[in-house]
Design a protein around this motif. Structure first.
Motif, PDB file in Angstrom:
ATOM      1  N   LEU A 112       2.820  10.457  -3.549  1.00 14.90           N
ATOM      2  CA  LEU A 112       3.496   9.216  -3.911  1.00 14.90           C
ATOM      3  C   LEU A 112       4.983   9.503  -4.103  1.00 14.90           C
ATOM      4  O   LEU A 112       5.361  10.582  -4.555  1.00 14.90           O
ATOM      5  CB  LEU A 112       2.914   8.649  -5.213  1.00 14.90           C
ATOM      6  N   GLU A 119       3.277  -0.540  -6.765  1.00 16.45           N
ATOM      7  CA  GLU A 119       3.279  -1.568  -5.725  1.00 16.45           C
ATOM      8  C   GLU A 119       4.113  -1.142  -4.525  1.00 16.45           C
ATOM      9  O   GLU A 119       3.707  -1.332  -3.369  1.00 16.45           O
ATOM     10  CB  GLU A 119       3.821  -2.891  -6.283  1.00 16.45           C
ATOM     11  N   ASN A 121       4.838   1.907  -3.545  1.00 13.90           N
ATOM     12  CA  ASN A 121       4.146   2.977  -2.823  1.00 13.90           C
ATOM     13  C   ASN A 121       3.035   2.415  -1.947  1.00 13.90           C
ATOM     14  O   ASN A 121       2.860   2.839  -0.798  1.00 13.90           O
ATOM     15  CB  ASN A 121       3.580   3.998  -3.814  1.00 13.90           C
ATOM     16  N   VAL A 122       2.284   1.468  -2.486  1.00 14.53           N
ATOM     17  CA  VAL A 122       1.194   0.868  -1.716  1.00 14.53           C
ATOM     18  C   VAL A 122       1.737   0.124  -0.504  1.00 14.53           C
ATOM     19  O   VAL A 122       1.117   0.095   0.571  1.00 14.53           O
ATOM     20  CB  VAL A 122       0.365  -0.079  -2.608  1.00 14.53           C
ATOM     21  N   LEU A 138      -0.279  -6.869  -2.539  1.00 14.72           N
ATOM     22  CA  LEU A 138      -0.161  -5.598  -3.244  1.00 14.72           C
ATOM     23  C   LEU A 138      -0.957  -5.610  -4.542  1.00 14.72           C
ATOM     24  O   LEU A 138      -1.633  -4.634  -4.884  1.00 14.72           O
ATOM     25  CB  LEU A 138       1.308  -5.288  -3.523  1.00 14.72           C
ATOM     26  N   ARG A 170      -3.053   2.580  -1.267  1.00 14.07           N
ATOM     27  CA  ARG A 170      -2.087   2.687  -0.169  1.00 14.07           C
ATOM     28  C   ARG A 170      -2.811   2.910   1.155  1.00 14.07           C
ATOM     29  O   ARG A 170      -2.427   2.352   2.192  1.00 14.07           O
ATOM     30  CB  ARG A 170      -1.108   3.830  -0.445  1.00 14.07           C
ATOM     31  N   VAL A 173      -4.615  -0.516   2.213  1.00 16.65           N
ATOM     32  CA  VAL A 173      -3.888  -1.779   2.320  1.00 16.65           C
ATOM     33  C   VAL A 173      -3.811  -2.287   3.757  1.00 16.65           C
ATOM     34  O   VAL A 173      -3.691  -3.493   3.997  1.00 16.65           O
ATOM     35  CB  VAL A 173      -2.472  -1.640   1.705  1.00 16.65           C
TER      36      VAL A 173
END
Length: 259
Positions: A112, A119, A121-122, A138, A170, A173
């Motif tokens: 990360l 949020e 990072n995702v 997110l 992540r 998503v």
């Protein structure tokens, strides 16, 4: 499984990933090391598979080739998910795009970005793919891994288990066909590791295909199926894994590798 049933799995429409005759060696001449030696395996869609083997058995190389991170010297990797494509013949640019669109990755090191929130990072995979992402998406991704209300926290403000769950969010998503995990609990304490494994078990129960490399028999017992690798070859399977059964099977493979 009987041989006919194995053939049915290999050609069945419900496979997420099919590996056929994979070979991979590193180095040359007398220094050459064979990591994979003709491995053929199929991974059913919507199932959780653990890949295990002694150190140096080829399990991590198997995962990297299956995920398109490394190219085998021979054999094929077919990603199905209703839209079959052979990874091994793709040009690098197309392979990179396919990994972003259809494959998720989770590793022991969560990777990360410390300056970004959970949020943010995702959102990275979607932004790298040039796709717009909403706060609602997110928040939904983080809620899916049990991190509601943590979207504004940076990695340094989260526990190890929470950071790994952000990494899983992540990876998910983009709604990948397959989630690959390489020792996802290796750096976590027992409680945090169990939380991550329960999350992955729940994702598989919900239809997500997961392929996980692990050295831990307890982690492997969360899977539907354990595939054993030794000397770069498939060396058996367990379709009713318990920590005790997996540990015994793994112990039986070590003399073959060390001999």
């Amino acid at each position: 499984m009987r041989r006919a049933a194995i053939r049915g799995v290999l050609v069945g429409m419900s496979n997420a990933v099919v590996l056929s005759g994979l070979r991979r060696a590193y180095g040359s001449g007398q220094n050459a090391v064979t990591a994979l030696d003709g491995v053929s395996l199929a991974f059913r869609a919507g199932t959780f598979t653990a890949v295990m083997g002694p150190s140096g058995s080829g399990k991590s190389t198997l995962l990297q080739c299956a995920a398109g991170l490394d190219r085998p010297d021979a054999g094929s990797v077919v990603l199905d998910g209703g839209n079959p494509v052979e990874l091994t013949g793709l040009p690098e640019r197309r392979l990179t795009a396919l990994r972003r669109e259809r494959i998720g990755f989770v590793f022991q090191s969560v990777n990360l970005l410390p300056a970004l929130t959970a949020e943010q990072n995702v959102a990275l995979p979607l932004r790298l793919a040039g796709r717009r992402v909403t706060r609602a998406e997110l928040r939904e991704a983080l809620a899916e891994v049990g991190l509601e209300g943590r979207g504004g926290h940076r990695p340094g403000e989260l526990s190890g288990g929470q950071r790994q769950r952000v990494a899983i969010a992540r990876a998910l998503v983009t709604r990948p066909d397959v989630l690959f995990a390489d020792e996802p609990t290796g750096a976590l304490d027992t409680e945090s590791g169990a939380m991550v494994l329960r999350l992955m078990r729940g994702l598989a129960d919900g239809g997500q295909t997961i392929i996980m490399v692990t050295h831990d028999p307890v982690a492997a017992s969360y899977a539907d199926r354990v595939v054993f690798i030794a000397d770069g070859r498939a060396a058996g399977e367990d379709h009713a894994p318990t920590p005790e059964r997996v540990a015994a099977a793994l112990a039986s493979l070590r003399p073959k590798v060390l001999a």
